[in-house]
Write a protein that holds these residues in place. Structure first.
Motif, PDB file in Angstrom:
ATOM      1  N   LEU A 299      -0.122   6.534   1.770  1.00  0.00           N
ATOM      2  CA  LEU A 299       1.087   6.187   1.030  1.00  0.00           C
ATOM      3  C   LEU A 299       1.062   6.862  -0.335  1.00  0.00           C
ATOM      4  O   LEU A 299       0.080   6.750  -1.074  1.00  0.00           O
ATOM      5  N   LEU A 300       2.144   7.538  -0.671  1.00  0.00           N
ATOM      6  CA  LEU A 300       2.295   8.204  -1.966  1.00  0.00           C
ATOM      7  C   LEU A 300       3.381   7.469  -2.742  1.00  0.00           C
ATOM      8  O   LEU A 300       4.546   7.458  -2.345  1.00  0.00           O
ATOM      9  N   ASP A 301       2.989   6.817  -3.839  1.00  0.00           N
ATOM     10  CA  ASP A 301       3.907   6.002  -4.637  1.00  0.00           C
ATOM     11  C   ASP A 301       3.542   6.187  -6.100  1.00  0.00           C
ATOM     12  O   ASP A 301       2.409   5.888  -6.506  1.00  0.00           O
ATOM     13  N   HIS A 302       4.469   6.678  -6.897  1.00  0.00           N
ATOM     14  CA  HIS A 302       4.150   7.034  -8.284  1.00  0.00           C
ATOM     15  C   HIS A 302       3.538   5.879  -9.054  1.00  0.00           C
ATOM     16  O   HIS A 302       2.493   6.028  -9.707  1.00  0.00           O
ATOM     17  N   GLN A 303       4.152   4.722  -9.004  1.00  0.00           N
ATOM     18  CA  GLN A 303       3.658   3.571  -9.752  1.00  0.00           C
ATOM     19  C   GLN A 303       2.710   2.746  -8.881  1.00  0.00           C
ATOM     20  O   GLN A 303       3.038   2.438  -7.735  1.00  0.00           O
ATOM     21  N   PRO A 304       1.559   2.361  -9.412  1.00  0.00           N
ATOM     22  CA  PRO A 304       0.605   1.581  -8.620  1.00  0.00           C
ATOM     23  C   PRO A 304       0.998   0.101  -8.548  1.00  0.00           C
ATOM     24  O   PRO A 304       0.317  -0.782  -9.079  1.00  0.00           O
ATOM     25  N   LEU A 317      -4.711   4.375   2.640  1.00  0.00           N
ATOM     26  CA  LEU A 317      -4.961   4.988   1.325  1.00  0.00           C
ATOM     27  C   LEU A 317      -3.648   5.112   0.577  1.00  0.00           C
ATOM     28  O   LEU A 317      -2.695   5.720   1.058  1.00  0.00           O
ATOM     29  N   MET A 318      -3.597   4.503  -0.611  1.00  0.00           N
ATOM     30  CA  MET A 318      -2.416   4.577  -1.471  1.00  0.00           C
ATOM     31  C   MET A 318      -2.756   5.417  -2.697  1.00  0.00           C
ATOM     32  O   MET A 318      -3.763   5.167  -3.376  1.00  0.00           O
ATOM     33  N   ASP A 342      -5.402   0.235 -12.603  1.00  0.00           N
ATOM     34  CA  ASP A 342      -4.723   1.135 -13.547  1.00  0.00           C
ATOM     35  C   ASP A 342      -5.376   2.510 -13.605  1.00  0.00           C
ATOM     36  O   ASP A 342      -4.830   3.424 -14.212  1.00  0.00           O
ATOM     37  N   TRP A 343      -6.558   2.656 -12.967  1.00  0.00           N
ATOM     38  CA  TRP A 343      -7.187   3.969 -12.895  1.00  0.00           C
ATOM     39  C   TRP A 343      -8.393   3.882 -11.975  1.00  0.00           C
ATOM     40  O   TRP A 343      -9.121   2.884 -11.960  1.00  0.00           O
ATOM     41  N   GLY A 344      -8.572   4.941 -11.180  1.00  0.00           N
ATOM     42  CA  GLY A 344      -9.763   5.031 -10.355  1.00  0.00           C
ATOM     43  C   GLY A 344      -9.565   4.516  -8.950  1.00  0.00           C
ATOM     44  O   GLY A 344      -8.445   4.478  -8.422  1.00  0.00           O
ATOM     45  N   LEU A 345     -10.663   4.106  -8.337  1.00  0.00           N
ATOM     46  CA  LEU A 345     -10.692   3.691  -6.934  1.00  0.00           C
ATOM     47  C   LEU A 345     -10.831   2.177  -6.833  1.00  0.00           C
ATOM     48  O   LEU A 345     -11.705   1.577  -7.455  1.00  0.00           O
ATOM     49  N   LEU A 346      -9.958   1.569  -6.041  1.00  0.00           N
ATOM     50  CA  LEU A 346     -10.023   0.147  -5.746  1.00  0.00           C
ATOM     51  C   LEU A 346     -10.036  -0.026  -4.234  1.00  0.00           C
ATOM     52  O   LEU A 346      -9.180   0.535  -3.535  1.00  0.00           O
ATOM     53  N   SER A 353      -6.938   2.061  -2.857  1.00  0.00           N
ATOM     54  CA  SER A 353      -5.962   2.522  -3.851  1.00  0.00           C
ATOM     55  C   SER A 353      -6.668   3.473  -4.804  1.00  0.00           C
ATOM     56  O   SER A 353      -7.727   3.140  -5.345  1.00  0.00           O
ATOM     57  N   VAL A 354      -6.085   4.657  -4.981  1.00  0.00           N
ATOM     58  CA  VAL A 354      -6.600   5.612  -5.966  1.00  0.00           C
ATOM     59  C   VAL A 354      -5.484   5.899  -6.964  1.00  0.00           C
ATOM     60  O   VAL A 354      -4.387   6.297  -6.582  1.00  0.00           O
ATOM     61  N   VAL A 355      -5.765   5.672  -8.238  1.00  0.00           N
ATOM     62  CA  VAL A 355      -4.798   5.909  -9.312  1.00  0.00           C
ATOM     63  C   VAL A 355      -5.355   6.975 -10.242  1.00  0.00           C
ATOM     64  O   VAL A 355      -6.471   6.852 -10.745  1.00  0.00           O
ATOM     65  N   SER A 356      -4.564   8.011 -10.469  1.00  0.00           N
ATOM     66  CA  SER A 356      -4.958   9.081 -11.384  1.00  0.00           C
ATOM     67  C   SER A 356      -4.413   8.805 -12.773  1.00  0.00           C
ATOM     68  O   SER A 356      -3.303   8.273 -12.936  1.00  0.00           O
TER      69      SER A 356
END
Length: 382
Positions: A299-304, A317-318, A342-346, A353-356
């Motif tokens: 899943l590609l979603d701008h806001q986590p 994987l989001m 808010d950042w990193g791997l959860l 969930s991966v947030v850059s």
């Protein structure tokens, strides 16, 4: 609404600047030295004026002057905020000392103490900003590994390069995108995804083609895909010039759509809720109809946001951006309170969930407390 926010911020900024000036005048200026008074006022004005001037004059000043004034204003604004917090901290220490009297009188009464403290405060405020300016221009590759217990048609690994928050515009130009191209080439990804905020806002005429041409040089065997972010105003409409330019360059923009790579994986791209008027973006459950859950789901979603929905709907994987990890310390304290990740791997069970924290910058071209990045995710299949 945005104008009201700017007005409130500028008002607070003015009060903060007055506080800094008043404290500096009280402790540093000698009454019998007119030269020191002139130098102090000149230095203070050079520090506090560029930011409000750049905000108020952005539609009046010539583009080149406005751009440079905005860059200096962004730097000086953060210095002013850091000075405020540091001076406020000194005032708190002075107040406590009046009650507890723990500071040695020899230090308090020494004639050089105010100047030594002023030098220390100035360095503590300016050195991080100088580093943050350099840091913002030197992105790194951040690597993650995730294990997905699904069949991907005999494929053992999928290497993904994710880039979020490029914020292409006055600060991040095509020269900076060359660095991005080189970093992605270094990763040698199977799939490239752009997780929103490709632009910093509406582009001037012709910039859409320049941006698409630069991003079009990025290639991957399974393709290059993007979703809109809240700043991507030129991607709000499906038939926009930027949308067409990106598609001609080989970049597929997903707005509540999914792409099936047969016998490999499914990629779902969500539109950004801030770009949509009524009736709003589609529910994830409706996008998932007819999906083959036996293969990996990305899943590609701008806001986590809506991580629970993603997990509930079987996403493996989001991938998101948006937060910048606060971008400028202590902003990361705020994003950590707002977002579950808010950042990193959860990891939550079989859901990842991966947030850059992003490649570019918004507002001040600074990064303090985090590194700009391109994310490399290796999905391992069993």
């Amino acid at each position: 609404m945005w104008g009201l926010v700017i007005l409130i911020f500028l008002t607070l900024y003015g009060l903060i600047s007055y506080y800094i000036g008043r404290k500096g005048w009280k402790y540093l200026i000698r009454k019998d030295s007119p030269v020191s008074k002139v130098l102090f006022v000149a230095a203070l004005l050079a520090l506090i004026v560029p930011f409000p001037l750049s905000e108020l004059g952005k539609n009046i000043l010539p583009e080149r002057i406005g751009s440079w004034l905005g860059i200096w204003g962004g730097h000086s604004m953060i210095i002013v905020l850091y000075l405020f917090f540091l001076i406020l901290m000194l005032d708190v220490i002075r107040f406590i000392d009046r009650l507890a009297k723990f500071i040695p009188p020899a230090f308090k009464n020494h004639h050089l103490t105010p100047y030594s403290l002023a030098a220390a405060v100035f360095l503590l405020a300016t050195v991080p900003v100088a580093y943050g300016s350099w840091n913002a221009q030197h992105p790194v590759i951040k690597k993650y590994n995730v294990n997905v217990n699904k069949d991907a048609g005999g494929m053992k690994q999928l290497r993904i390069a994710m880039v979020s928050d490029i914020h292409y515009g006055p600060v991040i130009d095509t020269d900076r995108l060359k660095t991005l191209q080189q970093m992605i080439h270094q990763i040698k990804p199977d799939l490239v995804v752009l997780a929103g905020d490709i632009t910093n806002g509406p582009l001037t005429p012709g910039e859409d083609r320049k941006l698409a041409a630069a991003l079009g040089k990025i290639k991957a065997p399974y393709g290059v895909y993007a979703v809109p972010g809240n700043h991507d105003r030129d991607l709000a409409e499906r038939g926009s010039q930027l949308m067409q330019a990106l598609q001609k360059a080989g970049i597929k923009v997903l707005k509540d759509e999914k792409v099936v790579i047969p016998n490999r994986f499914t990629l779902i791209g969500r539109d950004d809720p801030n770009l949509i008027r009524e009736p709003g973006r589609k529910e994830l459950a409706s996008l998932m109809k007819g999906t083959d859950y036996s293969h990996p789901l990305i899943l590609l979603d701008h806001q986590p946001i809506e991580l629970q929905q993603a997990q509930k709907n079987g996403i493996d994987l989001m991938l998101s951006g948006h937060t910048h990890h606060g971008q400028i310390f202590p902003g990361n304290w705020i994003t950590a309170m707002i977002y579950e990740n808010d950042w990193g791997l959860l990891q939550k069970g079989s859901f990842y969930s991966v947030v850059s924290c992003g490649f570019g910058t918004w507002g001040p071209p600074l990064r303090i407390g985090n590194r700009p990045e391109v994310v490399e995710i290796t999905m391992n299949f069993t």
